[in-house]
Design an enzyme around this catalytic site. Structure first.
Site, mmCIF file in Angstrom:
data_model
loop_
_atom_site.group_PDB
_atom_site.id
_atom_site.type_symbol
_atom_site.label_atom_id
_atom_site.label_comp_id
_atom_site.label_asym_id
_atom_site.label_seq_id
_atom_site.Cartn_x
_atom_site.Cartn_y
_atom_site.Cartn_z
ATOM 1 N N ASN A 91 18.658 -86.271 20.316
ATOM 2 C CA ASN A 91 19.595 -85.323 20.943
ATOM 3 C C ASN A 91 18.929 -84.370 21.940
ATOM 4 O O ASN A 91 19.569 -83.910 22.866
ATOM 5 C CB ASN A 91 20.400 -84.554 19.881
ATOM 6 C CG ASN A 91 19.552 -83.585 19.103
ATOM 7 O OD1 ASN A 91 18.365 -83.808 18.909
ATOM 8 N ND2 ASN A 91 20.158 -82.508 18.652
ATOM 9 N N GLU A 119 12.205 -79.784 10.736
ATOM 10 C CA GLU A 119 13.344 -79.090 11.358
ATOM 11 C C GLU A 119 14.533 -80.022 11.234
ATOM 12 O O GLU A 119 14.544 -81.097 11.825
ATOM 13 C CB GLU A 119 13.064 -78.800 12.843
ATOM 14 C CG GLU A 119 11.945 -77.814 13.089
ATOM 15 C CD GLU A 119 12.200 -76.448 12.496
ATOM 16 O OE1 GLU A 119 13.369 -76.100 12.219
ATOM 17 O OE2 GLU A 119 11.224 -75.720 12.276
ATOM 18 N N CYS A 124 21.619 -79.395 16.764
ATOM 19 C CA CYS A 124 21.415 -78.878 15.402
ATOM 20 C C CYS A 124 21.977 -77.475 15.289
ATOM 21 O O CYS A 124 22.343 -77.019 14.220
ATOM 22 C CB CYS A 124 19.944 -78.897 15.049
ATOM 23 S SG CYS A 124 18.937 -78.145 16.327
HETATM 24 N N1 LIG Z 1 16.565 -78.197 13.370
HETATM 25 C C1 LIG Z 1 16.218 -78.743 14.526
HETATM 26 O O1 LIG Z 1 15.336 -78.255 15.224
HETATM 27 C C2 LIG Z 1 16.924 -79.995 15.016
HETATM 28 C C3 LIG Z 1 16.970 -80.259 16.396
HETATM 29 C C4 LIG Z 1 17.610 -81.417 16.825
HETATM 30 C C5 LIG Z 1 18.190 -82.296 15.901
HETATM 31 N N2 LIG Z 1 18.147 -82.008 14.582
HETATM 32 C C6 LIG Z 1 18.801 -82.893 13.588
HETATM 33 O O2 LIG Z 1 18.555 -84.252 13.885
HETATM 34 C C7 LIG Z 1 19.617 -85.063 13.378
HETATM 35 C C8 LIG Z 1 20.057 -86.050 14.436
HETATM 36 O O3 LIG Z 1 18.997 -86.796 14.894
HETATM 37 P P1 LIG Z 1 18.719 -88.307 14.429
HETATM 38 O O4 LIG Z 1 19.990 -88.999 14.122
HETATM 39 O O5 LIG Z 1 17.807 -88.908 15.443
HETATM 40 O O6 LIG Z 1 17.938 -88.065 13.065
HETATM 41 P P2 LIG Z 1 17.169 -89.140 12.159
HETATM 42 O O7 LIG Z 1 16.643 -88.394 10.986
HETATM 43 O O8 LIG Z 1 17.982 -90.339 11.915
HETATM 44 O O9 LIG Z 1 15.955 -89.617 13.080
HETATM 45 C C9 LIG Z 1 14.970 -88.719 13.543
HETATM 46 C C10 LIG Z 1 13.686 -89.487 13.800
HETATM 47 O O10 LIG Z 1 13.171 -89.943 12.540
HETATM 48 C C11 LIG Z 1 12.884 -91.334 12.618
HETATM 49 N N3 LIG Z 1 12.999 -91.923 11.280
HETATM 50 C C12 LIG Z 1 14.082 -92.488 10.708
HETATM 51 N N4 LIG Z 1 13.783 -92.925 9.463
HETATM 52 C C13 LIG Z 1 12.482 -92.623 9.247
HETATM 53 C C14 LIG Z 1 11.594 -92.802 8.147
HETATM 54 N N5 LIG Z 1 11.982 -93.389 7.030
HETATM 55 N N6 LIG Z 1 10.332 -92.358 8.260
HETATM 56 C C15 LIG Z 1 9.916 -91.725 9.395
HETATM 57 N N7 LIG Z 1 10.715 -91.531 10.474
HETATM 58 C C16 LIG Z 1 11.977 -91.970 10.405
HETATM 59 C C17 LIG Z 1 13.893 -91.850 13.618
HETATM 60 O O11 LIG Z 1 13.523 -93.102 14.136
HETATM 61 C C18 LIG Z 1 13.868 -90.727 14.663
HETATM 62 O O12 LIG Z 1 12.770 -90.872 15.509
HETATM 63 C C19 LIG Z 1 20.703 -84.072 13.003
HETATM 64 O O13 LIG Z 1 20.750 -83.896 11.615
HETATM 65 C C20 LIG Z 1 20.269 -82.780 13.696
HETATM 66 O O14 LIG Z 1 20.776 -81.612 13.106
HETATM 67 C C21 LIG Z 1 17.521 -80.885 14.121
HETATM 68 O O1 LIG Z 2 17.285 -78.242 20.012
HETATM 69 C C1 LIG Z 2 17.121 -77.762 21.129
HETATM 70 C C2 LIG Z 2 17.998 -76.719 21.721
HETATM 71 O O2 LIG Z 2 17.570 -76.299 22.971
HETATM 72 C C3 LIG Z 2 18.143 -75.539 20.898
HETATM 73 S S1 LIG Z 2 19.567 -74.721 21.295
HETATM 74 O O3 LIG Z 2 20.678 -75.561 20.864
HETATM 75 O O4 LIG Z 2 19.709 -74.466 22.727
HETATM 76 O O5 LIG Z 2 19.506 -73.458 20.566
#
Ligand SMILES: NC(=O)c1ccc[n+]([C@@H]2O[C@H](COP(=O)([O-])OP(=O)(O)OC[C@H]3O[C@@H](n4cnc5c(N)ncnc54)[C@H](O)[C@@H]3O)[C@@H](O)[C@H]2O)c1
Ligand SMILES: O=C[C@H](O)CS(=O)(=O)O
Length: 491
Positions: free
Chosen positions: A149, A247, A281
Site C-alpha cells: 500500500n 508495524e 493503515c
Molecule cells: N502500521 C503500519 O505502519 C502499516 C503501514 C502500511 C500497511 N500496514 C498494514 O499492512 C496490511 C496490508 O498489507 P499486505 O496485505 O501487504 O500485508 P501482508 O501481511 O499480507 O504482507 C506484508 C508483507 O509480508 C509478506 N509476507 C506474507 N506472508 C509472510 C510470511 N509468512 N513470512 C514473511 N513475510 C510474509 C508479504 O509478501 C508482504 O511482503 C494491512 O493490515 C495494513 O494495516 C501497516
Molecule cells: O503508511 C504511510 C503513510 O504515509 C502514513 S499516513 O497514512 O500518511 O499517516
C-alpha cells in the site's frame, strides 16, 4: 518490463526461472512481470549483504549519509516518473503517489542528516578520572518485509536508517508492487552505494519472506503488514531471540464533538476514510460523533461523498482509485454484507462498481454506514477499503472509551474547539499517533510512526526512533586514573 532481483549489485532472475505478471489494478492489464524467488536466492542475498556490511560499517557515518543525500536528489529528479509508475502498479491517485514519493525524498534528507548526528550520550562517571559514554553500533544484516500500500515510502522509512547506521539490507517487497522496489534499487545503484549493501529479493511471503525471517545471519527483521503475518514472524524471531519491529493494522477513529468545525471535520473524514481507497493503515474507518451533530454530519458527509469521482488514478479529477486486487474487492464486500446483517444502516455505497469505465479494474464504491454499535464486526476489524462507520455518543468520555476499545492502536483524531477536550483526548487516546482538528492520516517523517496494542510491538518506524531498531547500544567506560577502580565498591 521484467523486474529482477538485485543482489550484490547485479540484476538477476531467480534461479527458479519463474515469473508472474504485475497487474494494473485500474484495468486488470499486465504491465510487466516479476521474478519469483526461492530460498537459494535469499541465501545468495544474505551472503552478499553479510560480506558488504563488514566494510560498510567502517565507512564513516557522514560518508554513508552522502549516498543517502544523492538518493534524495535522484528521487527528486525522478519524482513524476516514479509517481506515475506507482499509480499504475498500486492504483492510488497520482496526487497521492507524488506525496508518497515525496515522503521518500524527505526521509532521504532527514536520514542523511542523521549521518552527522547518530547521537549517543556522555554522562558523568561515578568514579574519578573515568569517562562514560554510549554509542550506536550497527547490527549487521537486516531483513525488511513490506506491504503493497506504500510500496516506496515504507521501504525508505526502513532502509535509509538501516543503511546510514552501517547495516546491510535484504528487502522482500510485496509481490504486487515490485516495480517500486526496482526503482529504489536503481537509485541506490546510481547513487554509488557499494555492491551488496542493499539487496532485493522478490517472491512470495511464505517462501522468500519466511526464508529472510528464519535466516540466522539476518539479525533484525523490520516488518510492515497484516497482524496475521506479523504475529507469525514474531513467533519465529522469538524462538531465535531475534530483534523484530512490527508495524501492523489499524482501526482508526475520528471523534467529532458538538463544538467542532463541521466543514473541517467533513473534509478530514473524506480524505482519511476514502483517500487511497481506504487502504492505509491509518485510514479512518470509525467516525465517533456527538449525538447533537450526528444528523448534520451525516448529511454533509453524504453531500461530500457525492462529489468523489472514482476511477483510474492517472485520470484528471479522479479522487478515489481502485483497490489492489480482486481478493481485496471480495473481502471489502464481505465486510459490507456483515455490516448489513448485523443491523448497521447503509447510507451510501456498498457495492462493487461496474460499467465500461471500470472494466477489468477493482473498484469499490465509497461506503458509509450509520447506527453502528461499537461491538459490530465492522466497528472492530480492519477492512482496508473505502468503508466508514458512524457511531453515536453522548460525551467525550464515551467517545474516548469507544476509541480505545478496539484491538488496534495506531491513529486517532478529535475535532473540537475546546482546548480542555483537545488535551483530554491527547492524554487519553490509547494510540501511537494523535491528531487534533486533522484527519487520521498524513504522518510526517520526522516523528515516530507506529502504534500500541495489536498495531505493533513497541518499536517505531520513522524519526530518530527508527534508529533504535537498526542499532545496538554500546556503553563504553574509559578509565584514565591509572589504577583499577571498582564501581559499586565504597571508594
Ligand atoms: N502500521 C503500519 O505502519 C502499516 C503501514 C502500511 C500497511 N500496514 C498494514 O499492512 C496490511 C496490508 O498489507 P499486505 O496485505 O501487504 O500485508 P501482508 O501481511 O499480507 O504482507 C506484508 C508483507 O509480508 C509478506 N509476507 C506474507 N506472508 C509472510 C510470511 N509468512 N513470512 C514473511 N513475510 C510474509 C508479504 O509478501 C508482504 O511482503 C494491512 O493490515 C495494513 O494495516 C501497516
Ligand atoms: O503508511 C504511510 C503513510 O504515509 C502514513 S499516513 O497514512 O500518511 O499517516
Amino acid at each position: 518490463m521484467k523486474v529482477l532481483n538485485y543482489i550484490d549489485g547485479r540484476w538477476m532472475p531467480s534461479i527458479s526461472e519463474q515469473f508472474v505478471p504485475i497487474i494494473n489494478p485500474a484495468n486488470g492489464e499486465s504491465i510487466g512481470e516479476v521474478t519469483v524467488s526461492n530460498v537459494q536466492d535469499v541465501e545468495q542475498a544474505v551472503l552478499a549483504a553479510k560480506r558488504a556490511q563488514k566494510t560498510w560499517a567502517f565507512v564513516p557515518a557522514p560518508k554513508r549519509a552522502e549516498v543517502l543525500y544523492k538518493v534524495g536528489m535522484l528521487l527528486q529528479e525522478r519524482k513524476e516518473q516514479i509517481a506515475r509508475l506507482l499509480t499504475m502498479e498500486m492504483g492510488k491517485v497520482i496526487e497521492e503517489a507524488r506525496g508518497e514519493v515525496q515522503e521518500g525524498i524527505d526521509m532521504a534528507f532527514y536520514m542523511a542528516g542523521e549521518g552527522r548526528r547518530l547521537f549517543g550520550d556522555t554522562t558523568p562517571s561515578e568514579l574519578p578520572n573515568k569517562f562514560a559514554m554510549s554509542v550506536r553500533a550497527p547490527i549487521g544484516v537486516v531483513g525488511l518485509i513490506t506491504p503493497w500500500n506504500f510500496p516506496i515510502a515504507i521501504a525508505t522509512w526502513k532502509s535509509f536508517p538501516a543503511i546510514v547506521a552501517g547495516n546491510a539490507v535484504v528487502w522482500k517487497p510485496a509481490l504486487e508492487t515490485p516495480m517500486m522496489a526496482q526503482q529504489l534499487a536503481q537509485i541506490f545503484e546510481q547513487a554509488g552505494l557499494p555492491n551488496g549493501v542493499f539487496n532485493v529479493v522478490h517472491g512470495r511471503g511464505s517462501i522468500v519472506g519466511e526464508a529472510v525471517v528464519k535466516h540466522p545471519n539476518v539479525k533484525v527483521i523490520s516488518f510492515t503488514g497484516s497482524n496475521e503475518v506479523g504475529k507469525r514472524i514474531a513467533e519465529t524471531c522469538g524462538r531465535q531471540l531475534k530483534k523484530v519491529s512490527l508495524e501492523m493494522g489499524g482501526k482508526n477513529a475520528i471523534i467529532v464533538m458538538d463544538d467542532a468545525d463541521i466543514s473541517l471535520a467533513v473534509e478530514a473524514i473524506i480524505w482519511s476514510a476514502f483517500g487511497t481507497s481506504g487502504q492505509r493503515c491509518t485510514a479512518c474507518s470509525r467516525i465517533i460523533v456527538h449525538e447533537r451533530v450526528k444528523q448534520q454530519l451525516e448529511e454533509r458527509l453524504l453531500a461530500a461523498m457525492n462529489t468523489l469521482t472514482v476511477g483510474n488514478g492517472l485520470e484528471e479529477g479522479v479522487k478515489v482509485g481502485p483497490v489492489i486486487n480482486q481478493e481485496a474487492l471480495q473481502k471489502i464486500h464481505h465486510y459490507v454484507q456483515i455490516g448489513k446483517n448485523e443491523g448497521a444502516t447503509l447510507l451510501a455505497g456498498g457495492y462493487i462498481m461496474q460499467g465500461d469505465q471500470y472494466k477489468g479494474g477493482f473498484y469499490y464504491a465509497p461506503t458509509l454506514f450509520t447506527n453502528v454499535t461499537p461491538t459490530m464486526t465492522i466497528a472492530r476489524e480492519e477492512i482496508f477499503g473505502p468503508v466508514a462507520s458512524i457511531i453515536c455518543v453522548r460525551s467525550l468520555e464515551e467517545a474516548i472509551e469507544i476509541n480505545n476499545s478496539v484491538d488496534y492502536g495506531l491513529s486517532s483524531a478529535i475535532f473540537t474547539r475546546d482546548i480542555h477536550r483537545a488535551f483530554t483526548a491527547m492524554r487519553d487516546f490509547d494510540t501511537g499517533i494523535v491528531y487534533v482538528n486533522a484527519g487520521t492520516t498524513g504522518a510526517e517523517i520526522h516523528l515516530p510512526f507506529g502504534g500500541t496494542k495489536g498495531t505493533g510491538n513497541g518499536h517505531r518506524d520513522s524519526g530518530v526512533a527508527a534508529l533504535d531498531v537498526f542499532t545496538e547500544w554500546k556503553s563504553i567506560y574509559v578509565d584514565y586514573s591509572g589504577k583499577l577502580q571498582r564501581a559499586q565498591i565504597d571508594v
